[in-house]
Every structure is written in C-alpha cells, then in structure tokens.
Design an enzyme around this catalytic site. Structure first.
Site, PDB file in Angstrom:
ATOM      1  N   LYS A 178       0.874  -1.169   0.000  1.00  0.00           N
ATOM      2  CA  LYS A 178       0.000   0.000   0.000  1.00  0.00           C
ATOM      3  C   LYS A 178       0.910   1.218   0.000  1.00  0.00           C
ATOM      4  CE  LYS A 178      -4.074   1.928   2.138  1.00  0.00           C
ATOM      5  NZ  LYS A 178      -3.696   3.303   2.465  1.00  0.00           N
ATOM      6  N   LYS A 191      -2.451  -2.756   7.693  1.00  0.00           N
ATOM      7  CA  LYS A 191      -1.559  -1.634   7.948  1.00  0.00           C
ATOM      8  C   LYS A 191      -0.279  -2.076   8.657  1.00  0.00           C
ATOM      9  CE  LYS A 191      -2.704   2.100   6.971  1.00  0.00           C
ATOM     10  NZ  LYS A 191      -3.694   3.107   7.298  1.00  0.00           N
TER      11      LYS A 191
END
Ligand code: IVH
Length: 655
Positions: free
Chosen positions: A110, A309
């Site tokens: 990401k 994350k």
C-alpha cells in the site's frame, strides 16, 4: 531528420525513458537523451502535422489560469477497510472465504501518496483525475503528463481507467523540504502531502520538477477479459507502467495458507525501509474478478479487499507543555507539546492526550520523557511515560474546572469534559472554521486565521453573519485589499445553492459526518428537520446514538437551521423514485454463472427495479438467476428449494 527518423527517435526516447523511469535501469546518458530530444523538438517545430501524442515533448504542460475543472470518474474510486494484526487478518480471510469459493488472494504494497485515475481512449491518455470524493475529482491531465512513469500511449484500444498512487520517493521528499527551508517556505508534513500538493500545481512545470512517480494498483471501467487480478495487473504492467516492487498471488485452501500471507507481510515490513517510496501497509485483494463482482461493496469499501496496515513507529521525546483545546462541540482535549521529533519523514511536535482520565491513568507530567507512536495519518499519541527518567522537575497538571477560553464552569462527565457555553469563542470560531472547510461548504479563502480575525473584530458571531459581511467591513481589516475582500465575498456567496448534504454536514452535529449527511439527504432531501426516530433507524448504518444526537440537535436548533437553510437554499438531491411494480420488486435475488452481459450491469438493472441483489444463497432468497457454468450456488438453491431461473427467463419476466 526525416519523418521516418523522427518516428524512430520518439521510440528510442521512449525506450530510454522507460528504462530510466520504470525499470530503474538507465541504458544511456543524459547527454545522449538531451541531444536526441532537441532534434525531435526541432523537427516538430518545422513539421507540426507529424507530431506524435506520445512524444516526450508533450510532457511539458502550461499554466492553468482558472484552477482545475471538476471531472467525473467513469466508475467510482473506493477506499479500503483497515486491519492491524494477525487475528484480524484471520477473521477477514475466514469471512471472505464464506463469500468466495476457491479463494485466491493477491497481495501488494500500500503506497503512501495521492490516488489518481487515468483514462485511456483509443490507446491515448485523455484524462487524469484526482480521487476527489471518489465520484468526482479534479482534472489534472496536464500535470499528470509530466510524470514520466505514466505512458502517454498504450497498446490497448478500448476505453480503460487505470488507477494508481502518485508518490514522491523518500530522497526526493527530503530534497524538496531542504529547498523549502532555504526559500523560507512552509515544509511539507509528509511525502503524501508533498505528492498531493505537487499534483495540484496550477503551473505544471512545478509538478514536472518534483519527480513524481505513478504506481498502478487497479482498474476501473474496462472491457478486459482476464479472469484474475494477477493477470490483469500483468497486462497493465505490459503497457509500460511501473510494477509493484513486491507482489504475491496465493491460493487459500487451509488455515496454514493464511500464514503465507502473514509471512509475506512480515517480509514487506522488513524490506520497507529499503524501498524508494513510503509504504504504509499491504493491500490484500481477492484475485478472481468474478468473486470481486459477487462480493461487491459496503457504503465505503469493497468487500473484496483490505489494507493490512504496518505497525506504527515509536520514538522517545519530551513533553514541553500541555495545552487545552476546545473543539467545536465544546469538548476539551488536552494536547502535549513535545520536542520536535522525526518519525518516518514527518516532524512531530504535538501528541494528543485524548482526555483527562488518560492523563491521570498514565500519570503524564510536563517535563516527562515519553514514548510516542505515530501510525499512518493519525495524530501521534503517547504510549508510555518513562518514569525512571524523572528528576523531580516534572509537574503534574490538575483537572480543569473552567474553560481555558471563556472561563465558564465546565461539565465534567468523567472521560469527557465539556464547555457548555454555546457562545464560547473557541466553540463558535471552530464551528465557523468547520462550516467553511472542505467537507462542508468548502469556502475558499475562509481559513482559521481569517475566521479568528472576523470573530475578534466583532464582524462574525455565528455562521449566519458570514452572509451579511460587506466589502467596506472587509477592506477595513489589516491585510485586506479590494481584490482579496471581493474574492472572499464571492466565495461566501458561492456557498449558496450548495449540495444538501454539505449543509447538513456543516452543522457540526455530533456523530453525523459526511457519509451520514449524504445518507440523510438521499432519503429526506431538504426535510431532515422533520424526521422521526423510526425513520432514522431504518437507514443503513444509522444507530440509536446517531439518531438521538440528530433529533436532540434539531430540537434545540430548529429555528437557526431554518434560518440558515433560507439563506443557503441548498439544492435538493433527486430522491430515488420507488420502482414501479415488477416481478423483482422487493425480492432478494442471487446471480450466478456467466451471463450475456457483465453481472455488475445486470445487478444494477435489478437494483433499479427495487430488487436486493445478494451474493449468497439462503432460505430467504426469492430467486437464483443462473447463467452458464453455474456452480455451487445453483446446487444450494436446489437443495434449499429456492426458485431458479435462467437469464433468459428473467428477461422474459420483465417483458
Ligand atoms: S486498492 C477498490 N491498492 O489507498 C480498491 N489502494 O484506502 C481501492 N492505495 O484510495 C484501492 N496503494 O489511494 C489499493 N496497492 C494499493 C494501494 C492503494 C495505495 C491507496 C489508494 C486508495 C487508498 C485506499
């Protein structure tokens, strides 16, 4: 140079650039490149009719005088749901595998940057649009063309939207900030802001100078036929885009396979610091396009993807002071001012302390050495006080009893301490600032400083007063010449006729944000003040707390809402008409197998007819509509006794 030589020169320059900007593997020197570039430029000046759209000379844009135009994406740009640990990963995989047969997952980094949508038609880049609110963004085509890793031409003739992240490499980010220090300009807080800011330059030569990089991560509107994301992304890379530096396609057959995903994630974390671009997590996507279509979306996110994350980064710093902030709802938030500390390319100077209970629980004192943690975008927080570092000079702070701004007595509810004075300067000023901010009325030029001045000069005591400001009043203020004053008045005037949801969002109603405001306006248009609790609870995603907060706000502020509405005259959205009677109205249907058109299209048709299209078969399903090669859903329908019909029969029923 002949035309033939010109064409060859363009191909050669593009090959050089591809090696340099995409493959990180230069095959020539700057000198050779520049020489050929200038020959090409010369030729184009003399023979404009032979100019090629993919000539590198077309990457130099001009200046956009009146700002960027709004532009609609062909299909919506979504955001991702976040997960943070292995437990959540396992849960997500488990949940997803229930909605998706034979699940294969696709993983890639990401990137931390600004998202951009590229539209190619007949193989030529025709539009580059920023994400905006996901439906409408800004047309920054000129600026995008200066990004060398964005091909101006691709070998794919059908219309396609290619989505990706525009990033600034870490070394480039540092260099830009150093330059900004030299020029006395404000620093970019992080690489993402720097990327986003550079994309929105009105002068595209500034964008060009920032060395932005485009990394594709997905596809919007398209007519591709590959069945998996892996194949589709490989196809996109083959056009000359920069591939993801790490990617994995992994079949999930047992719980053990989830460990493979976790290992890949750990490996990415280990390698994170060696990548040129900033990463803030790993994105996991269902590989099968058919399954993606079946799983669909919630209000905000696809069900077929998730952002895993990275853990946050911790640093030690010292608390210099603790100040009290009064928010627009009156809640007092203590904030620690800390010694400036670098964390992952960001200078941290403040950390939130959430509330007084937390200060007491952690026994946080002024002068303490503390460990602060920053994860992604959120304001850093204090995770631990280093008690053994204390030397006796540390000072505890007492619970506040009076508002630090208006001095009125505070309501202490334990976790929350609130200033109840509706006229408290901090509350009023902050609510006006919020009123004018982007997700609300988006009034250009009405920022924090100006609102504070307008308030302290006594010109504006509530949002309503903004609409009665005069040119003379503004011009009497320091730093306000005629042009600036007129611009501000125009911007305020322009807020009139805003979309209805912006009006609702701008009211600062506790628990009612942008998504809820949109949902409210979609359902009740301009009549939000007349709703009942029952009607509210019926809205998808509305809970008791939200409903009560809204109703209480309406009860107390009915008159001022009406006044403001009268001034603003917000536009009512078109209410969704109830579908006319048809065999699928209010029925729950499931689509399976391959059909004569993309299933997404058929789904929309059915939804417009008032059907609820679900991705899994249950006893509650009314119809399972099947195409060729229908598999387990069809079998399940038979075993549950759910009516099954073919696509053709469905069309027959609608005739
Ligand atoms: S997929 C429907 N993949 O993160 C899927 N997004 O929170 C939507 N981003 O707006 C996005 N790297 O700007 C995806 N490999 C990646 C990404 C990525 C960065 C950004 C993107 C998006 C946001 C989602």
């Amino acid at each position: 140079m002949t035309q033939n030589e010109y064409n060859k020169a363009i191909d050669r320059l593009n090959l050089y650039a591809h090696h340099y900007y995409v493959l990180d593997d230069p095959i020539t020197t700057d000198e050779v490149y520049d020489k050929l570039y200038h020959e090409v430029l010369e030729f184009e000046k003399r023979n404009p009719k032979y100019l090629r759209v993919d000539s590198p000379t077309q990457r130099v844009g001009g200046i956009v005088a009146d700002g960027f135009k709004k532009e609609k994406h062909l299909s919506r740009m979504w955001s991702l749901e976040d997960i943070f640990d292995f437990q959540q990963l396992k849960k997500w995989v488990e949940k997803s595998s229930k909605l998706c047969e034979n699940m294969t997952l696709y993983c890639e980094p990401k990137y931390d940057g600004a998202s951009l949508n590229l539209i190619y038609k007949d193989g030529v880049l025709i539009k580059a649009i920023t994400r905006g609110d996901g439906s409408i963004g800004e047309d920054i085509t000129q600026n995008a063309k200066t990004i060398r890793s964005i091909p101006l031409k691709i070998e794919h003739k059908e219309l396609i939207e290619i989505r990706g992240e525009v990033v600034i490499f870490k070394d480039e980010f540092e260099a830009i900030n150093e330059q900004r220090i030299e020029h006395g300009e404000q620093l970019f807080a992080n690489a993402r802001n720097a990327a986003a800011g550079s994309l929105r330059q009105l002068d595209s030569s500034i964008t060009a100078s920032r060395n932005l990089v485009f990394l594709p991560y997905g596809i919007g509107e398209n007519s591709l036929t590959q069945d998996s994301l892996t194949e589709r992304m490989e196809y996109i890379y083959s056009f000359g885009f920069r591939p993801a530096p790490m990617r994995l396609t992994c079949k999930i057959e047992s719980e053990k396979d989830v460990l493979q995903i976790e290992d890949f994630y750990q490996e990415m974390i280990d390698k994170r610091e060696y990548f040129d671009m900033m990463l803030d997590g790993m994105v996991i996507k269902i590989d099968s396009i058919e399954s993606q279509d079946e799983m669909g979306y919630t209000v905000k996110n696809p069900r077929w993807a998730v952002a895993y994350k990275f853990p946050a980064v911790e640093k030690i710093t010292k608390i210099k002071d603790i100040i009290m902030q009064v928010g627009r709802s009156g809640v007092i938030t203590p904030v620690a001012i800390v010694e400036p500390t670098h964390i992952e390319g960001v200078v941290v100077e403040r950390a939130t302390l959430h509330n007084f209970d937390e200060i007491q629980r952690k026994d946080i004192r002024i002068g303490d050495s503390v460990i602060i943690l920053r994860s992604g975008d959120v304001i850093p927080k204090i995770v631990k006080v280093l008690v053994h570092e204390r030397d006796g000079t540390q000072k505890s702070i007492k619970r506040v009893t009076n508002c630090p701004v208006c001095d009125s007595e505070l309501l202490d509810e334990g976790a929350l301490i609130k200033c109840q004075n509706l006229k408290c300067e901090a509350r009023v000023v902050n609510s006006i600032i919020y009123f004018a901010s982007k997700p609300c009325l988006n009034i250009d030029g009405l920022g924090e400083k100006i609102v504070e001045t307008l308030y302290s000069e006594g010109l504006v005591k509530s949002v309503k007063d903004l609409f009665f400001l005069t040119l003379q009043q503004l011009m009497a203020l320091e730093g306000f010449k005629e042009k600036k004053s007129r611009n501000l008045l125009d911007a305020i005037e322009n807020a009139k006729g805003c979309e209805c949801w912006r009006f609702i969002n701008s009211l600062s109603i506790e628990h009612i944000g942008e998504v809820a405001s949109k949902a409210l306006c979609d359902k009740f248009a301009l009549h939000v003040s007349d709703v009942t609790k029952e009607q509210l609870i019926e809205i998808d995603g509305f809970g008791e707390e939200m409903a009560e907060s809204l109703l209480e706000f309406i009860r107390v502020n009915r008159e001022s809402i009406a006044e403001l509405q009268e001034i603003l005259k917000p536009k009512a959205p078109e209410l969704k008409k109830e579908a006319e009677e048809n065999p699928f109205k209010s029925k729950t249907v499931v689509l399976t197998g391959s059909m004569s058109e993309p299933r997404g299209k058929i789904k929309t048709v059915l939804e417009n007819l008032g059907a609820k299209v679900s991705s899994s078969v249950s006893k509650k399903s009314d119809y399972v509509i099947y195409g060729e090669d229908a598999g387990s859903k069809f079998d399940k329908a038979l075993s549950l006794g759910v009516t099954t019909i073919t696509e053709e029969q469905m069309r027959e029923m609608l005739r």
